[in-house]
Design a protein around this motif. Structure first.
Motif, mmCIF file in Angstrom:
data_model
loop_
_atom_site.group_PDB
_atom_site.id
_atom_site.type_symbol
_atom_site.label_atom_id
_atom_site.label_comp_id
_atom_site.label_asym_id
_atom_site.label_seq_id
_atom_site.Cartn_x
_atom_site.Cartn_y
_atom_site.Cartn_z
ATOM 1 N N LEU A 27 7.443 -27.292 8.643
ATOM 2 C CA LEU A 27 8.748 -27.818 8.210
ATOM 3 C C LEU A 27 9.333 -28.783 9.233
ATOM 4 N N ASN A 179 10.659 -20.285 2.267
ATOM 5 C CA ASN A 179 9.591 -21.286 2.221
ATOM 6 C C ASN A 179 8.516 -20.869 1.216
ATOM 7 N N ALA A 185 11.909 -26.240 0.299
ATOM 8 C CA ALA A 185 12.358 -25.752 1.615
ATOM 9 C C ALA A 185 12.717 -26.933 2.517
#
Ligand code: ADP
Length: 199
Positions: A27, A179, A185
């Protein structure tokens, strides 16, 4: 004549935390590669004594150092926060972080629970903490196994055991992100970061 210089606003700290395999690194890497955010936020690179994984590059993903070098840096107070995880040391180099914050630049960190709490304590006004939740422990196991080329069952089991304990800390964080779908996300994380950068 002296001019009353306006003090530059300190940059923001975004700490992405959560169990191993939850997707913190993915991420934060994607976020710093984003066209809009990439110009505003850099990723802090940690020091580690653990061996490099096949897809990782020294100086990009981590600074891979020997235990001796890590201890020397620690003694010289060049490490802002550190932890020991599954027998290896991980730490944040102090210099880069302090210089960037002073200039008003923003930094993203992938840290364990202890590191997240410590940064919040050191920089309470400008730290935003985000906990990344995996959809389930089964998915987490599959992601940890999928990431590693080795089939070290013992290490996977240790990571999962710690993950189950860590999940209960989610409520201590400013935000929690599930997630499941990576794009969803990422969008949530991007919104959090943009909101705080603008404030
Ligand atoms: P962490 O940094 O939290 O330990 P990683 O970012 O290394 O976790 O992610 C673990 C593995 O899961 C990686 O192989 C990554 O590509 C994969 N992964 C991360 N997020 C997702 C997602 N939403 N869907 C599927 N796979 C994912």
């Amino acid at each position: 004549m002296k001019t009353a210089g306006r003090q530059k606003k300190q940059g923001k700290i975004f700490v992405i935390s959560g169990p191993s395999g939850s997707g913190k690194t993915t991420l934060l890497n994607r976020l710093t590669q984003d066209k809009e955010i990439g110009k505003l936020l850099i990723k802090s690179r940690s020091l580690t004594t653990r061996p490099r994984r096949w897809q990782e590059r020294d100086g990009r993903d981590y600074f891979f150092v020997s235990p001796g070098e890590f201890k020397r840096l620690l003694k010289a107070k060049k490490i802002l926060e550190w932890t020991r995880y599954l027998g290896y040391y991980y730490g944040t180099p102090r210099g880069e972080v302090e210089a960037r914050l002073k200039k008003g630049g923003h930094i993203g960190f992938c840290l364990d629970l202890k590191g997240a709490a410590l940064l919040k304590k050191i920089y309470p006004k400008n730290t935003v903490t985000v906990f990344v939740l995996p959809p389930s422990l089964e998915t987490l196991k599959a992601r940890i196994e999928g990431r590693s080329r080795s089939t070290d069952k013992k290490e996977v089991a240790q990571r999962l055991k710690l993950a189950a304990q860590e999940l209960s800390a989610a409520s201590d964080f400013d935000y929690c992100i599930l997630n499941n779908n990576l794009q969803v996300a990422l969008k949530e994380l991007k919104e959090i970061v943009l909101t705080h950068i603008a404030s």
